[in-house]
Motif scaffolding. Structure first.
Motif, short mmCIF file in Angstrom:
data_model
loop_
_atom_site.label_atom_id
_atom_site.label_comp_id
_atom_site.label_asym_id
_atom_site.label_seq_id
_atom_site.Cartn_x
_atom_site.Cartn_y
_atom_site.Cartn_z
N LEU A 155 38.48 -18.87 -3.23
CA LEU A 155 38.14 -19.89 -4.42
C LEU A 155 37.72 -19.07 -5.54
O LEU A 155 38.22 -19.41 -6.64
CB LEU A 155 37.03 -20.63 -3.97
N ILE A 156 37.03 -17.79 -5.45
CA ILE A 156 36.67 -17.16 -6.66
C ILE A 156 37.95 -16.38 -7.33
O ILE A 156 37.92 -16.45 -8.06
CB ILE A 156 35.58 -16.09 -6.07
N ILE A 173 29.58 -31.75 -5.88
CA ILE A 173 29.78 -30.14 -5.83
C ILE A 173 28.93 -29.56 -4.98
O ILE A 173 29.01 -28.82 -3.85
CB ILE A 173 29.95 -29.58 -7.14
N GLN A 174 27.71 -29.58 -5.19
CA GLN A 174 26.60 -29.04 -4.44
C GLN A 174 26.48 -29.44 -2.97
O GLN A 174 26.24 -28.75 -2.11
CB GLN A 174 25.06 -29.18 -5.04
N ALA A 175 26.88 -30.82 -2.79
CA ALA A 175 26.91 -31.14 -1.33
C ALA A 175 28.22 -30.62 -0.73
O ALA A 175 28.14 -30.18 0.69
CB ALA A 175 27.17 -32.68 -1.32
N LEU A 176 29.45 -30.64 -1.15
CA LEU A 176 30.45 -30.04 -0.77
C LEU A 176 30.49 -28.62 -0.51
O LEU A 176 30.73 -27.84 0.66
CB LEU A 176 31.79 -29.91 -1.67
N ILE A 177 29.89 -27.74 -1.30
CA ILE A 177 29.21 -26.07 -1.13
C ILE A 177 28.39 -26.23 0.19
O ILE A 177 28.57 -25.27 0.85
CB ILE A 177 28.71 -25.77 -2.48
N GLY A 178 27.26 -27.06 0.18
CA GLY A 178 26.55 -26.80 1.41
C GLY A 178 27.17 -27.14 2.86
O GLY A 178 27.05 -26.83 3.72
N ARG A 179 28.05 -28.21 2.59
CA ARG A 179 28.93 -28.46 4.00
C ARG A 179 29.84 -27.34 4.12
O ARG A 179 29.98 -26.97 5.60
CB ARG A 179 29.75 -29.78 3.87
N LEU A 180 30.48 -26.53 3.41
CA LEU A 180 31.38 -25.58 3.52
C LEU A 180 30.73 -24.07 3.50
O LEU A 180 31.48 -23.36 4.21
CB LEU A 180 32.34 -25.56 2.21
N THR A 181 29.50 -24.12 3.23
CA THR A 181 28.92 -22.69 3.45
C THR A 181 28.55 -22.49 4.86
O THR A 181 28.16 -23.36 5.41
CB THR A 181 27.63 -22.54 2.56
N PRO A 182 29.05 -21.49 5.38
CA PRO A 182 28.60 -21.06 6.91
C PRO A 182 27.37 -20.86 6.99
O PRO A 182 26.53 -20.44 6.27
CB PRO A 182 29.57 -19.75 7.32
N TRP A 194 37.46 -28.75 0.99
CA TRP A 194 37.79 -27.45 0.13
C TRP A 194 38.75 -28.15 -1.06
O TRP A 194 38.60 -27.72 -2.01
CB TRP A 194 38.74 -26.36 0.79
N THR A 195 39.90 -28.96 -0.69
CA THR A 195 40.58 -29.63 -1.76
C THR A 195 39.81 -30.45 -2.69
O THR A 195 39.98 -30.27 -3.90
CB THR A 195 41.81 -30.58 -1.16
N ARG A 196 38.99 -31.23 -2.51
CA ARG A 196 37.90 -32.09 -3.34
C ARG A 196 37.34 -31.00 -4.08
O ARG A 196 37.29 -31.29 -5.30
CB ARG A 196 37.33 -32.82 -2.36
N LEU A 197 36.56 -30.05 -3.61
CA LEU A 197 35.73 -29.05 -4.24
C LEU A 197 36.59 -28.53 -5.36
O LEU A 197 36.19 -28.33 -6.40
CB LEU A 197 35.23 -27.96 -3.25
N CYS A 198 37.77 -27.74 -5.02
CA CYS A 198 38.55 -27.21 -5.90
C CYS A 198 39.01 -28.30 -7.11
O CYS A 198 38.85 -27.73 -8.36
CB CYS A 198 39.80 -26.88 -5.30
N GLY A 199 39.21 -29.43 -6.84
CA GLY A 199 39.49 -30.47 -7.84
C GLY A 199 38.31 -30.62 -8.81
O GLY A 199 38.52 -30.91 -9.88
N LEU A 200 37.16 -30.59 -8.22
CA LEU A 200 35.97 -30.94 -8.95
C LEU A 200 35.47 -29.73 -9.83
O LEU A 200 34.97 -29.86 -10.90
CB LEU A 200 34.60 -31.37 -7.91
N GLU A 210 28.62 -18.46 -4.81
CA GLU A 210 27.99 -17.27 -4.10
C GLU A 210 29.49 -16.52 -3.98
O GLU A 210 30.36 -16.98 -3.41
CB GLU A 210 27.46 -17.49 -2.76
N ASP A 211 29.44 -15.23 -4.12
CA ASP A 211 30.25 -14.24 -3.75
C ASP A 211 29.83 -13.32 -2.44
O ASP A 211 29.13 -12.58 -2.60
CB ASP A 211 30.75 -13.19 -4.96
N PRO A 212 30.76 -13.75 -1.39
CA PRO A 212 30.32 -13.20 -0.21
C PRO A 212 30.34 -11.66 -0.16
O PRO A 212 29.70 -10.96 0.65
CB PRO A 212 30.94 -13.88 1.06
N GLU A 213 31.14 -11.02 -0.96
CA GLU A 213 31.39 -9.64 -1.08
C GLU A 213 30.52 -8.90 -1.68
O GLU A 213 30.32 -7.62 -1.86
CB GLU A 213 32.99 -9.29 -1.39
#
Length: 138
Positions: A38-39, A129-138, A7-13, A108-111
Motif C-alpha cells: 500500500l505504501i 478509512i479509520q475503520a478499515l485500517i482498524g480491521r486490516l491492522t494485524p 483492501w480494495t475499498r481502502l485503496c479507493g478511499l 503506519e509503515d511496518p518497516e
C-alpha cells in the motif's frame, strides 16, 4: 466484507489511482506484506507524503505541496512551515485543509517506526478509512 474487499475499498478511499488496488491485491495474493504494498503503491501514485518523526512543518509543507489533492485544492500552507513539531504541524495543516474538505491520514509503515507517511483524503471518508485500517491492522 472479505479482506480483499476491505483492501480494495481502502485503496479507493485513499486515492483514485486505478493501479493502487491491483498492486495491493497482487501483494496479498503473493503473500507479500500488504501494508508495504500500500505504501509503495501510494508513493508510486504520488499520493504519499513520506516524513520522519523528527521533521518539522517546513518538510511537511514541501511534502504536501506535491500531493495531487492538496495541489488541486490550492491550499495556502505557509503558516504550517512555522511549526517545529511534526504532530503540531499536521494538526495545523488539517485545520487549513478542512476548509477544502480534506484531511491527512497517517498510514503506519511496518518497516520503519520513525516514518510518518501521510495521505490527503476527503474528510467525509475519514471515519470509514479509520475503520478499515482498524480491521486490516494485524
Amino acid at each position: 466484507m472479505s479482506t480483499i474487499e476491505d483492501w480494495t475499498r481502502l485503496c479507493g478511499l485513499l486515492d483514485d489511482d486505478p493501479e493502487l488496488a491491483p498492486a495491493v491485491r497482487d501483494a496479498i495474493e503473493h503473500g507479500d506484506d500488504s501494508w508495504d504494498a500500500l505504501i509503495d503503491a501510494l508513493d508510486d501514485a504520488g499520493a504519499l507524503a513520506y516524513l520522519d518523526r523528527g521533521d518539522t512543518g517546513v518538510e511537511l509543507v514541501d511534502a504536501l505541496a506535491a500531493l495531487p489533492r492538496v495541489f488541486r485544492a490550492d491550499v495556502e500552507l505557509d503558516e504550517v512551515g512555522d511549526v517545529d513539531d511534526l504532530d503540531a504541524a499536521i494538526a495545523k495543516a488539517n485545520e487549513l485543509l478542512a476548509s477544502h474538505l480534506l484531511r491527512l491520514i497517517h498510514i503506519e509503515d511496518p518497516e520503519d517506526e520513525d516514518a510518518h507517511p501521510l495521505v490527503a483524503v476527503l474528510a467525509a471518508n475519514v471515519d470509514e478509512i479509520q475503520a478499515l485500517i482498524g480491521r486490516l491492522t494485524p
